[in-house]
Design an enzyme around this catalytic site. Structure first.
Site, mmCIF file in Angstrom:
data_model
loop_
_atom_site.group_PDB
_atom_site.id
_atom_site.type_symbol
_atom_site.label_atom_id
_atom_site.label_comp_id
_atom_site.label_asym_id
_atom_site.label_seq_id
_atom_site.Cartn_x
_atom_site.Cartn_y
_atom_site.Cartn_z
ATOM 1 N N GLU A 181 0.847 -1.193 0.000
ATOM 2 C CA GLU A 181 0.000 0.000 0.000
ATOM 3 C C GLU A 181 0.885 1.248 0.000
ATOM 4 O O GLU A 181 0.425 2.345 0.264
ATOM 5 C CB GLU A 181 -0.973 -0.003 1.173
ATOM 6 N N CYS A 237 -3.447 -3.308 4.589
ATOM 7 C CA CYS A 237 -2.524 -4.338 5.093
ATOM 8 C C CYS A 237 -2.942 -5.753 4.726
ATOM 9 O O CYS A 237 -2.236 -6.706 5.045
ATOM 10 C CB CYS A 237 -2.413 -4.241 6.612
ATOM 11 N N HIS A 292 -2.162 -9.606 12.307
ATOM 12 C CA HIS A 292 -1.647 -8.358 11.743
ATOM 13 C C HIS A 292 -1.347 -7.458 12.944
ATOM 14 O O HIS A 292 -2.217 -7.244 13.793
ATOM 15 C CB HIS A 292 -2.685 -7.709 10.828
HETATM 16 P P1 HMG Z 1 -3.255 7.232 21.422
HETATM 17 O O1 HMG Z 1 -4.633 7.709 21.392
HETATM 18 O O2 HMG Z 1 -2.197 8.265 21.301
HETATM 19 O O3 HMG Z 1 -2.922 6.392 22.703
HETATM 20 O O4 HMG Z 1 -3.009 6.216 20.274
HETATM 21 P P2 HMG Z 1 -3.798 6.073 24.017
HETATM 22 O O5 HMG Z 1 -3.961 7.315 24.797
HETATM 23 O O6 HMG Z 1 -5.040 5.295 23.677
HETATM 24 O O7 HMG Z 1 -2.756 5.146 24.772
HETATM 25 C C1 HMG Z 1 -2.441 3.903 24.245
HETATM 26 C C2 HMG Z 1 -2.321 2.929 25.428
HETATM 27 O O8 HMG Z 1 -1.166 3.311 26.173
HETATM 28 C C3 HMG Z 1 -3.502 2.999 26.404
HETATM 29 O O9 HMG Z 1 -3.724 1.681 26.850
HETATM 30 C C4 HMG Z 1 -2.957 3.818 27.535
HETATM 31 O O10 HMG Z 1 -3.595 3.556 28.793
HETATM 32 C C5 HMG Z 1 -1.520 3.376 27.551
HETATM 33 P P3 HMG Z 1 -5.145 0.956 26.534
HETATM 34 O O11 HMG Z 1 -6.196 1.785 27.121
HETATM 35 O O12 HMG Z 1 -5.234 0.931 25.007
HETATM 36 O O13 HMG Z 1 -4.976 -0.400 27.139
HETATM 37 N N1 HMG Z 1 -0.594 4.313 28.201
HETATM 38 C C6 HMG Z 1 0.413 3.935 28.979
HETATM 39 N N2 HMG Z 1 0.851 2.715 29.381
HETATM 40 C C7 HMG Z 1 1.963 2.652 30.177
HETATM 41 N N3 HMG Z 1 2.631 3.763 30.610
HETATM 42 C C8 HMG Z 1 2.223 4.998 30.244
HETATM 43 C C9 HMG Z 1 1.072 5.128 29.391
HETATM 44 N N4 HMG Z 1 0.416 6.161 28.841
HETATM 45 C C10 HMG Z 1 -0.601 5.652 28.129
HETATM 46 N N5 HMG Z 1 2.897 6.082 30.670
HETATM 47 C C11 HMG Z 1 -3.714 4.540 18.749
HETATM 48 C C12 HMG Z 1 -3.395 4.845 20.198
HETATM 49 C C13 HMG Z 1 -3.834 3.044 18.528
HETATM 50 C C14 HMG Z 1 -5.050 5.191 18.420
HETATM 51 C C15 HMG Z 1 -2.584 5.127 17.869
HETATM 52 O O14 HMG Z 1 -1.370 4.444 18.094
HETATM 53 C C16 HMG Z 1 -2.886 5.107 16.381
HETATM 54 O O15 HMG Z 1 -3.620 5.953 15.864
HETATM 55 N N6 HMG Z 1 -2.270 4.154 15.656
HETATM 56 C C17 HMG Z 1 -2.463 4.015 14.202
HETATM 57 C C18 HMG Z 1 -3.718 3.250 13.867
HETATM 58 C C19 HMG Z 1 -3.606 1.788 14.185
HETATM 59 O O16 HMG Z 1 -2.544 1.232 14.304
HETATM 60 N N7 HMG Z 1 -4.778 1.131 14.286
HETATM 61 C C20 HMG Z 1 -4.834 -0.312 14.536
HETATM 62 C C21 HMG Z 1 -6.055 -0.974 13.909
HETATM 63 S S1 HMG Z 1 -6.212 -0.591 12.159
HETATM 64 C C22 HMG Z 1 -4.996 -1.606 11.416
HETATM 65 O O17 HMG Z 1 -4.463 -2.467 12.021
HETATM 66 C C23 HMG Z 1 -4.660 -1.312 9.993
HETATM 67 C C24 HMG Z 1 -3.378 -0.549 9.763
HETATM 68 O O18 HMG Z 1 -2.256 -1.377 9.942
HETATM 69 C C25 HMG Z 1 -3.391 0.065 8.362
HETATM 70 C C26 HMG Z 1 -3.694 -0.826 7.184
HETATM 71 O O19 HMG Z 1 -4.514 -1.702 7.190
HETATM 72 O O20 HMG Z 1 -3.127 -0.502 6.138
HETATM 73 C C27 HMG Z 1 -3.223 0.620 10.718
#
Ligand code: HMG
Length: 414
Positions: A79, A111, A233
Site C-alpha cells: 500500500e 494491510c 496483523h
Molecule cells: P493514542 O490515542 O495516542 O494512545 O493512540 P492512548 O492514549 O489510547 O494510549 C495507548 C495505550 O497506552 C492505552 O492503553 C494507555 O492507557 C496506555 P489501553 O487503554 O489501550 O490499554 N498508556 C500507557 N501505558 C503505560 N505507561 C504509560 C502510558 N500512557 C498511556 N505512561 C492509537 C493509540 C492506537 C489510536 C494510535 O497508536 C494510532 O492511531 N495508531 C495508528 C492506527 C492503528 O494502528 N490502528 C490499529 C487498527 S487498524 C490496522 O491495524 C490497519 C493498519 O495497519 C493500516 C492498514 O490496514 O493498512 C493501521
C-alpha cells in the site's frame, strides 16, 4: 495435495529510531510506547531505500538454488506504491534476474493484500503444481509527525515462495472472510502519509476479527482450542494481545492466559520493527518459527489478516516437519541488529523529505548498506542498482547517523 509456503524470508530498513528517542523529542512518557502500544524500535528507510529495495533484499535468499523458470508469477502486495501504473514487482523481477516468461502484478487493499496474494498463489499452484509463485509484501508505514499513528510507523518486506512442496507451512483450505466499507485508515493519492481515525480503527479491527471468526467456524473451521499458535496483523504488538483475548472471549473457549500463550513469540520481531502493513502478519509468522524454543512441527497456526477500509481474513496453516532447516534465523536477527540508530533530527529529515517523492531529476547519495538501492530519479524514472555488499559506511555522520546499534542492545531487546 499440500499447498503453501515452501520458503520465507524478510528484510527491513537501514535505520532504526528508538521509540525512547521519539518519546523524549515529543514529550511523551516512554511507557506509553513500550507498554501501552508495545513497541520498542521502529525501522526507518534510508533515502535510497523503498518498497522495491526491501522486497528484492527479502526475496533474494528465497530464490537461491531455485529453478527460476518454475516461477511464472510474482504477486507484489503493497500500500506504499511508488507508481500509479507500473507494478513495483517488475523492478524486483529485473533486479533478481527472474525469467521473462512470468506474470507480475501489484495488489492493494491496505494491510490485507499479502493474504489475498498468498491465497491466489495457492489457487494458481493448485492448477499447475509444477509451477511456483513468488509472493512479496513490502511497505513503509508513514503517518504525519506528531499524529497518534507516529509511534506505529515501520518498514519491512517479506518474500514467500508458494508451491506444492510447502516445506514450511501447508495452508488449509478454509477461510473466514469479512469486508466492510469503513473509513478507519486511508491514504488519498495526493498524500505521502496515511490518515487514520485511531480509536475507531481499533474497534473496527476487533469487529472484523469477530465476524471473520464466525464465518471461519461456519465454513467448517477448527475450534479455537485446537490451534497451537496464532499470528495477527500487528500495527503495534499490544493490539495482537488485546485481539486474541477478544477472540478468546468471543469464542468462549480460552482464558486470557491460554490466549496469551497462543500468541507467544509472534510479537518479538514486530516489537523491534514497527508496523510493516502487508508484511506484518508474516513477519509475525517468522518471529514465531524463529524464536519459539519448542519444535513446532505439526502445529496448527491461525492467521488474522486485516486491512483497513476494510477486508479481513482468518485462516490456518500447519507447520511442516523439518521446517527448521528452511529458516534463516541468524540472517533475520542480523537484519534487525544491523540497523543503524538515528537521532530525531535525521528521522525528521527522512520523514519529511522522502527522496522518491520528489519529481525532479536527481541522484541519491548512497546510504544503505543493503544489496539494492534507489540510485536516482531521471526523467521521472526510478533508477535502481545492485550494490556490492559492504559493512556500514565509514562516515556514518555524513547522513546524521550514529554507528550501528550495538549487538548487545539488540540481542537484549529481542
Ligand atoms: P493514542 O490515542 O495516542 O494512545 O493512540 P492512548 O492514549 O489510547 O494510549 C495507548 C495505550 O497506552 C492505552 O492503553 C494507555 O492507557 C496506555 P489501553 O487503554 O489501550 O490499554 N498508556 C500507557 N501505558 C503505560 N505507561 C504509560 C502510558 N500512557 C498511556 N505512561 C492509537 C493509540 C492506537 C489510536 C494510535 O497508536 C494510532 O492511531 N495508531 C495508528 C492506527 C492503528 O494502528 N490502528 C490499529 C487498527 S487498524 C490496522 O491495524 C490497519 C493498519 O495497519 C493500516 C492498514 O490496514 O493498512 C493501521
Amino acid at each position: 495435495m499440500q499447498l503453501g509456503i515452501e520458503n520465507i524470508s524478510f528484510a527491513t530498513s537501514e535505520y532504526v529510531l528508538p521509540l525512547a528517542t521519539l518519546a523524549e523529542a515529543t514529550g511523551v512518557e516512554v511507557g506509553k510506547f513500550h507498554v501501552g502500544i508495545g513497541q520498542e524500535l521502529m525501522s526507518v528507510p534510508a533515502a535510497d531505500e523503498d518498497i522495491v529495495t526491501m522486497a528484492a533484499t527479502a526475496a533474494q535468499p528465497v530464490l537461491e538454488g531455485q529453478d527460476l523458470s518454475a516461477i511464472r508469477t510474482v504477486l507484489f502486495a503493497t500500500e506504499s506504491g511508488i507508481d500509479q501504473s507500473k507494478a513495483a514487482g517488475v523492478y524486483v523481477h529485473h533486479l533478481l534476474g527472474l525469467d521473462s516468461r512470468c506474470r507480475v502484478i501489484e495488489l492493494k487493499q491496505a494491510c490485507y493484500s499479502a493474504t489475498a496474494a498468498l491465497q491466489m498463489a495457492v489457487a494458481l499452484v493448485a492448477r499447475r503444481p509444477e509451477q511456483k509463485v513468488l509472493v512479496i509484501a513490502s511497505d513503509v508505514a508513514r503517518y504525519d509527525r506528531d499524529s497518534s499513528g507516529e509511534p506505529t510507523q515501520g518498514a519491512g518486506a517479506v518474500a514467500m515462495l508458494v508451491s506444492a512442496n510447502p516445506a514450511v507451512l501447508a495452508i488449509e483450505p478454509v477461510s473466514g472472510l469479512h469486508t466492510a466499507d469503513v473509513m478507519d485508515f486511508w491514504r488519498p493519492n495526493y498524500r505521502s502519509t496515511a490518515l487514520v481515525d485511531g480509536k475507531y480503527s481499533v474497534s473496527v479491527y476487533m469487529e472484523a476479527l469477530r465476524a471473520a471468526w464466525d464465518d471461519y467456524r461456519e465454513q467448517g473451521g477448527h475450534e479455537l482450542a485446537s490451534f497451537d499458535r496464532f499470528c495477527y496483523h500487528q500495527p503495534f504488538t499490544r493490539l495482537a494481545v488485546k485481539a486474541h483475548r477478544t477472540l478468546a472471549k468471543h469464542s468462549g473457549e480460552l482464558s486470557n492466559d491460554a490466549a496469551d500463550a497462543q500468541i507467544a513469540n509472534t510479537l518479538d520481531y514486530n516489537r523491534q520493527i514497527g508496523n510493516t502493513y502487508t508484511a506484518s502478519v508474516y513477519i509475525g509468522l517468522l518471529s514465531l518459527l524463529e524464536n519459539a524454543a519448542d519444535d513446532l512441527s505439526g502445529a496448527r497456526v491461525g492467521f488474522f489478516s486485516y486491512g483497513s477500509g476494510s477486508v479481513a481474513e482468518l485462516f490456518a496453516g500447519v507447520v511442516q516437519p523439518g521446517y527448521r532447516e528452511m529458516l534463516r534465523t541468524s540472517r533475520h536477527r542480523e537484519q534487525i541488529q544491523r540497523r543503524r540508530e538515528i537521532d530525531h533530527s535525521t528521522y525528521v529529515r527522512l520523514h519529511d523529505h522522502p527522496e522518491g517523492l520528489v519529481g525532479g531529476d536527481h541522484d541519491i547519495a548512497p546510504e544503505t548498506t543493503g544489496p539494492f538501492r534507489l540510485a536516482a530519479i531521471r526523467d521521472h524514472k526510478r533508477i535502481y542498482e545492485t550494490v556490492a555488499q559492504v559493512s556500514a559506511p565509514a562516515d556514518a555522520s555524513a547522513v546524521g547517523a550514529s554507528p550501528a546499534v550495538s549487538t548487545d542492545t539488540a540481542t537484549t531487546a529481542l
